[in-house]
Scaffold this active site. Structure first.
Site, PDB file in Angstrom:
ATOM      1  N   GLN B 236      16.514  10.319  -2.866  1.00  0.00           N
ATOM      2  CA  GLN B 236      16.052   8.944  -2.699  1.00  0.00           C
ATOM      3  C   GLN B 236      16.465   8.079  -3.890  1.00  0.00           C
ATOM      4  O   GLN B 236      16.362   6.861  -3.832  1.00  0.00           O
ATOM      5  CB  GLN B 236      14.526   8.902  -2.520  1.00  0.00           C
ATOM      6  N   ARG B 383       4.951   7.734   1.446  1.00  0.00           N
ATOM      7  CA  ARG B 383       4.973   6.463   2.164  1.00  0.00           C
ATOM      8  C   ARG B 383       4.017   5.439   1.548  1.00  0.00           C
ATOM      9  O   ARG B 383       3.237   4.788   2.246  1.00  0.00           O
ATOM     10  CB  ARG B 383       4.661   6.649   3.635  1.00  0.00           C
ATOM     11  N   CYS B 384       4.080   5.329   0.232  1.00  0.00           N
ATOM     12  CA  CYS B 384       3.269   4.302  -0.418  1.00  0.00           C
ATOM     13  C   CYS B 384       3.841   4.080  -1.799  1.00  0.00           C
ATOM     14  O   CYS B 384       4.647   4.850  -2.267  1.00  0.00           O
ATOM     15  CB  CYS B 384       1.811   4.751  -0.548  1.00  0.00           C
ATOM     16  N   GLU B 759       5.589   0.619   3.672  1.00  0.00           N
ATOM     17  CA  GLU B 759       4.498   1.507   3.314  1.00  0.00           C
ATOM     18  C   GLU B 759       3.135   0.928   3.610  1.00  0.00           C
ATOM     19  O   GLU B 759       2.148   1.647   3.687  1.00  0.00           O
ATOM     20  CB  GLU B 759       4.665   1.875   1.842  1.00  0.00           C
TER      21      GLU B 759
END
Lengths: 164, 805, 284
Positions: B236, B383-384, B759
């Site tokens: 990522q 996802r945040c 997110e």
């Protein structure tokens, strides 16, 4: 290592012959031996469906099948469903309705959906959700996948009617 | 683009720029099975590596015997810590300032830890070799509870000096990692001690895992002739990986090329650097061959990057009327065997200090203790943004508990405590400056959309029916209002391993009026190739369809910190707009020259520069692009290129209002989601179709986490949820249809006002699902019950409240 | 996840299967759809030096419905069960149960024979077959023998089938009366938290007979004769339901796992059974 077997497979209409250990998993045969990398590996325990192919007319998780079992079989992968000049209506619909994000589940998802619409050309949303429950997606929340399949079904039915 | 399009509306539409639901350019390859993921890479002579992993959570390694494994035909080498030690690679630095074993050095600290790396000609030989590596373990006492760890005589990290401070200050115990504070302790205590009303809650936000459908993996290829290392992988943050690989291997950075190909979902799982990457690089150097390592699903769930695992204890005070006066929070954070959390350096608990949420809370104090246990390391933002899910869950539960304490409606309690529109920019008690917001408008819109009062009336009726024995089903109304903090971040306070968290974009306009733009980020499904082209289209007046977006190759893309924490749009998206503006500035000079007027006499209009007051005199951007390459313009260099490195002045603060309606079968614990409404405000909306898709996906991951997704350990440190049979990923059957909605409050400091959205639905969704469950039981005395709300835990809640008697 | 190497056998007939079994004994395993066995082999939790694939063996894939009984070949898949219109009309509980097993792809491959033979307490068909009083046909070197489903299961993965025998068919009397297969699970693809198979006959206004079996609530499927008996002769009223549930609870012995602790499973078993009986009775 065990004795290698002579294997014959028809993949996307093309006959393939090779020697392989019987324990070779069909997904690796496709991906590594035949360079058909559309089907993916997600869970390896037959839960996620990323490796879904059509084998002798059935939707099958190719991570849970030895190549030896598939000897003599006909296999269709996403690559055999439609290409740049002849997209399948499901491929079109997934693009049109944002039915994918990372794309990893997509080949298995569309391959399964092709079979679902063959068996049930006019599914309800509930039937789609039930019939697609063997394919996991981590990105879309399924809502647009369902929408894509409904749209493709409508499109295919309209085309069929027009042809009749 | 058709040159003859003159109608302004048509010209705007032709660009497919900001605000349109442009279809994704990525989809052609993905729908045809032509994506290029790391496991699709096949190089000549490529070999495979895989790990011998520890079956024990805590054990001393007495010996490793690889002789039998080396006898397996096809097995080429077995690497252990002893082989890596002379290279200094048996340990590696973590993102959190700690260090982590690459291969077990004397002991193992969690089940599944990497013990030896078997390199073989194919996957099959590697797997057979792994079975034959004999490791003699001496089991040690296992600690899976962080509270026990802080009391125990068992020292987990024998490599650390127990008296020396850690990367984030003094340590209280050999198993303690850090204490991190924000806010004012004494004033908060004082307000709490004198408050009208105080509500308390202890909550455990369970350990879970991002579990993208594609696991982590890489291919390392050392070209010994040219001295170049190429590393493909599920990264990522490819540039950061290049720097890390250079720092630990000693290979100069220009000799390393890191490539993130298509990535099959990340959700935080693919931020960190894992032993598999290091071992693959070493194996490629040793063998001179390309080495592929792909983790299997069990490896993935057991070892790479867990999320959450926060034990949170809070107190919140208010006046009798419900105005919140103070908030206090203590977190015991279970970091596992090594501190490998992925957070900006100065924030060992991420942005947990956003835990005052969307409310105007005058006084607050937060304290976080990080602890070692015998669990896998990780602590990524699933996802945040960094630890924001934990923060939002905490405050949204505290609000509900306070509402119970005040005997007040939870929607009303939120309403009277929201930060008001006119208070922005608003500095929160724990330090963050919220850039913008309009919470009341969003909240009213949401409550109206779901007919909140009607729902409450229906619920009251249901409770009566339940008490009268007419039904065994309860109805829960889940509310959540969240404020995210994304777009890390300003270099002045955000870095990872010393690398400032700016991001970048480089644009080249081609002579015929098409373009390529390269960014320091990397899409894992977010659709960057589609949306970044839209930003540029609006900025530079060339159609999005004529702009190629490229990411992920460190040899070609400008340096950036990658994609996670919803930072791509806030940071790289801003860099894209700024680079576009540089293009436009030069284009303006070229246009003025071509039109034979002064620079100031032309102005930009959609896809062209026009002479002010004479719109019939213009040069399109396409004309200008060509001129940049074929005219000798005095004082202007040929070509049309720009690069921007964007250091954001602040974070962005997306927010949203969610409502969930659930029916719960009290006897079986089976919930049914009847309705889910999600209003998101992510500022300027670049592509509504993609935003909606992000919301659907984020909510589904929220549903999973809230309702069952858990990495559970037994007392021996065995992972109980290592396959997708037990690790809950919902299918299409378990997932509802979502209603999406929005308001638009642009970020005042972002060049196009965008805030990031990927997110938000996860951050806001988890408390919303959880609150629905808890709300159903509120009339029967429920205050707080921990997630995940799987059937048996819901049943347990009902049972504890006497609803089965 | 890569399985250990094995020799693969794909005999054309039962004689060939038995020959391999005879030669390799414990080292050989027969495989039908493979969706239980292959994951175990990939996790290296099952060691199978000789794998016998039954797909080419003739005579194992038929569904034969006669006036009073139904014979299902061992290689009949869950999908075959679901798609067989006549079977759905004479024994609808089979279709109702099959639809609750795994997911579409797995149902194409997963066979009824494999599901009943391998002795996994999580499988749905064993309890169902006990409810329906099915008989399993086992073929071995000594010839053919029959074992009642209700006598077949000894412990988890331990059954009355000898290592050298193959389960070739399932025969059941045509079910009478109302039916229900009720299953609680965490998601599609999961095993049951609790499941109940009920087949019930209405005689006038009272219960003429009832058969009840439970799934994944013990290390074997549980045919609860007492639960069925508790309904017999009653009007299946609340008192009868309570005594059937209570009788069933005496027969099960669930263990704690990720689906929940024992108290929860026992409670859910009771709820599920009650609902199954009510539904079956409404259809009787």
């Amino acid at each position: 290592m065990s004795k290698k077997m002579h294997i014959t497979l028809t993949v996307n209409g093309k006959e393939e012959e090779f020697l392989a250990e019987p324990r070779e998993l069909l997904i690796y045969t496709l991906r590594e031996r035949l360079n058909i990398t559309g089907p993916h590996i997600g869970c390896e325990t037959s839960h996620c469906g990323a490796c879904t192919v059509t084998l002798n007319g059935k939707s099958v998780k190719s991570c849970t099948m030895f190549v030896a079992q598939a000897d003599g079989a006909e296999v269709t992968t996403i690559e055999g469903i439609g290409g740049p000049d002849s997209l399948h209506p499901l491929q079109e619909a997934f693009k049109e309705h944002h039915g994918l994000q990372c794309g990893y589940c997509t080949p298995g998802m569309i391959t399964r959906a092709v079979k679902l619409l063959e068996e049930n050309p006019n599914p309800t949303e509930e039937e789609i959700r039930f019939g697609m429950a063997g394919n996991l997606c981590r990105c879309t929340g399924y809502q647009n996948i369902v929408k894509s399949i409904l749209a493709a079904a409508a499109e295919m039915n309209a085309a069929k009617e027009a042809a009749e | 683009m058709k040159d003859d399009v003159e109608n302004r509306e048509d010209r705007v539409a032709n660009l497919k720029g900001l605000g349109c639901s442009r279809k994704r350019v990525e989809d052609a390859r993905f729908t045809q099975g032509k994506g290029n993921y790391v496991d699709d890479i096949k190089l000549d002579g490529m070999i495979f590596g895989d790990f011998v992993r520890s079956p024990y959570a805590h054990a001393r390694i007495k010996s490793i015997d690889a002789a039998a494994a080396l006898e397996v035909p096809g097995v080429l080498a077995v690497l252990t810590a002893k082989d890596l030690e002379p290279l200094g690679l048996h340990w590696m630095p973590t993102l959190a300032g700690d260090k982590q074993m690459v291969l077990a050095d004397g002991k193992v600290l969690f089940q599944g830890q990497e013990v030896a790396f078997v390199v073989a000609e194919d996957r099959y030989a590697a797997a057979d070799g792994i079975e034959l590596v004999e490791v003699d373990y001496e089991e040690l006492p296992v600690i899976v509870d962080p509270f026990e760890a802080l009391q125990s005589d068992v020292v987990l990290r024998e490599d650390l000096d127990p008296n020396a401070p850690g990367a984030h200050g003094p340590r209280k115990h050999p198993n303690h990692i850090f204490t991190w504070e924000a806010g004012d302790k004494e004033p908060t205590e004082e307000v709490l001690a004198n408050a009208d009303v105080v509500a308390e809650a202890s909550m455990y936000y369970h350990r879970t895992h991002p579990c993208p459908l594609e696991t982590c993996g890489c291919v390392a290829s050392m070209d010994k002739v040219n001295g170049k290392l190429t590393l493909w992988g599920t990264f990522q943050a490819p540039h950061a990986i290049r720097t890390v690989v250079s720092l630990i291997s000693g290979i100069e950075e220009h000799n390393i090329r890191v490539i993130s190909p298509d990535i099959g979902g990340g959700f935080g799982n693919k931020v960190g650097a894992y032993p598999g990457y290091v071992c693959s690089v070493v194996a490629s150097i040793v063998t001179g061959k390309p080495v592929k390592w792909i983790e299997d699903r069990m490896d993935n769930l057991m070892t790479t990057a867990f999320a959450r695992d926060y034990h949170m204890k809070g107190r919140i005070s208010a006046t009798k009327e419900g105005k919140i006066t103070a908030l206090q929070c203590h977190v015991t954070a279970d970091h596992g065997g090594f501190d490998a959390c992925a957070d900006p350096t100065k924030f060992p608990a991420g942005f947990m200090n956003i835990c005052t949420g969307s409310y105007d809370i005058p006084t607050a104090y937060l304290e976080v203790d990080g602890v070692y246990t015998n669990k896998a390391p990780g602590g990524v933002s699933y996802r945040c943004s960094f630890r924001v899910t934990e923060a939002v869950y905490f405050i949204e539960r505290m609000i509900e508990v306070l509402a119970i304490e005040l005997d007040m409606d939870a929607a009303e309690l939120r309403r009277i405590n929201f930060i008001r529109k006119e208070q922005f920019p608003y500095t929160a008690a724990l330090g963050w400056e919220y850039d913008s917001g309009d919470y009341h408008t969003a909240w009213e819109k949401a409550l109206k959309a779901v007919d909140y009062e009607g729902l409450r009336a229906e619920q009251a009726h249901r409770v009566e029916d339940f008490k009268a024995g007419k039904t065994r089903s309860l109805m829960g109304i889940g509310l959540s209002f969240f404020t995210e903090i994304v777009g890390a971040g300003p270099v002045k306070n955000c870095d990872i391993l010393g690398l400032g968290m700016f991001d970048s974009c480089e644009i080249r306009i081609h002579p015929t009026g098409s373009a390529i733009a390269r960014l320091g980020t990397i899409s894992q499904g977010q659709g960057h190739a589609t949306t970044f082209a839209q930003i540029l289209a609006s900025e530079i007046g060339l159609p999005a369809d004529s702009i190629t977006i490229e990411e992920g190759d460190t040899d070609t893309a400008p340096y950036g910190l990658g994609t996670y924490g919803s930072r791509s749009t806030p940071v790289a998206g801003a860099a894209t707009a700024m680079a576009g503006r540089k293009i436009r500035a030069k284009a303006q000079m070229i246009a003025a020259y071509l039109l034979e007027v002064h620079d100031d006499d032309v102005e930009f209009d959609v896809d062209r520069f026009v002479v002010k007051g004479a719109p019939e005199r213009f040069k399109t951007m396409k004309d200008i692009a060509f001129a940049a390459y074929n005219q000798a313009i005095p004082g202007i260099e040929p070509g049309l290129e720009a690069v921007s490195y964007y250091d954001p002045p602040n974070m962005t603060y997306p927010f949203g209002a969610y409502v969930c309606v659930m029916d719960i079968d009290v006897d079986t614990g089976v919930p049914e989601i009847r309705r889910f409404y999600a209003l998101d405000d992510c500022g300027t909306r670049i592509n509504p179709m993609i935003i909606e898709g992000q919301v659907h996906g984020g909510l589904t991951e929220a549903l999973a986490v809230a309702m069952g997704q858990e990495i559970a350990y037994d007392d021996m440190g065995n992972v109980k949820t290592g396959t997708l049979m037990d690790f809950f990923l919902p299918t299409a059957w378990e997932v509802p249809n979502y209603e999406t909605d929005y308001t638009v409050t642009p970020s005042p400091h972002h060049p196009i006002g965008a805030k990031g959205v990927g997110e938000s639905p996860h951050v806001g969704g988890v408390p919303c699902f959880s609150n629905a469950i808890q709300d159903a039981f509120r009339p029967f005395g429920n205050r707080h019950t921990n997630m995940p709300h799987d059937h048996w835990r819901i049943w347990k809640t009902a049972n504890a409240l006497g609803l089965h008697d | 996840m890569i399985p250990a190497a094995f020799e693969y056998h794909r005999p054309k007939d039962m004689e060939g299967v038995l020959a391999v079994l005879n030669e390799h004994g414990d080292d050989a395993r027969v495989m039908a759809g493979g969706h239980s066995l292959i994951p175990m082999m990939k996790l290296r939790m099952a060691d199978v030096p000789h794998l016998i694939d039954l797909q080419d063996v003739g005579g194992l894939s038929g569904i034969d419905i006669s006036a009073d009984s139904i014979r299902i070949g061992a290689m009949v898949t869950q999908a075959d069960i679901i798609d067989h219109a006549e079977l759905a009309s004479v024994a609808p509980i089979l279709r109702e149960a099959a639809l609750q097993i795994a997911d579409p792809q797995v149902r194409y491959m997963g066979t009824v024979g494999g599901n009943v033979a391998n002795g996994d307490p999580g499988n749905d068909m064993p309890g169902l077959m006990q409810c329906l009083d099915a008989t399993f046909t086992l073929v071995g070197a000594e010839g053919e023998r029959s074992v009642a489903a209700r006598d077949f299961y000894e412990a988890a993965y331990m059954t009355a089938r000898e290592d050298e025998e193959v389960l070739t068919a399932i025969t059941l009397p045509r079910p009478q009366g109302g039916y229900a297969y009720e299953k609680q699970k965490r998601k599609i693809g999961d095993y049951a938290t609790a499941a109940a198979a009920v087949q019930i006959v209405k005689d006038g206004n009272v219960c003429g007979s009832a058969a009840i079996a439970m799934t994944n609530l013990s290390d074997v499927p549980v045919f609860s004769e007492a639960a069925g008996a508790a309904l017999f002769g009653t009007s299946v009223d609340d008192t009868a339901l309570k005594s059937a549930v209570s009788a069933m609870l005496d027969d099960i012995d669930p263990t704690e796992d990720n689906r929940g602790p024992v108290a929860f499973k026992r409670h859910v078993a009771g709820v599920i059974l009650r609902r199954a009986i009510e539904r079956a009775w409404s259809r009787a």
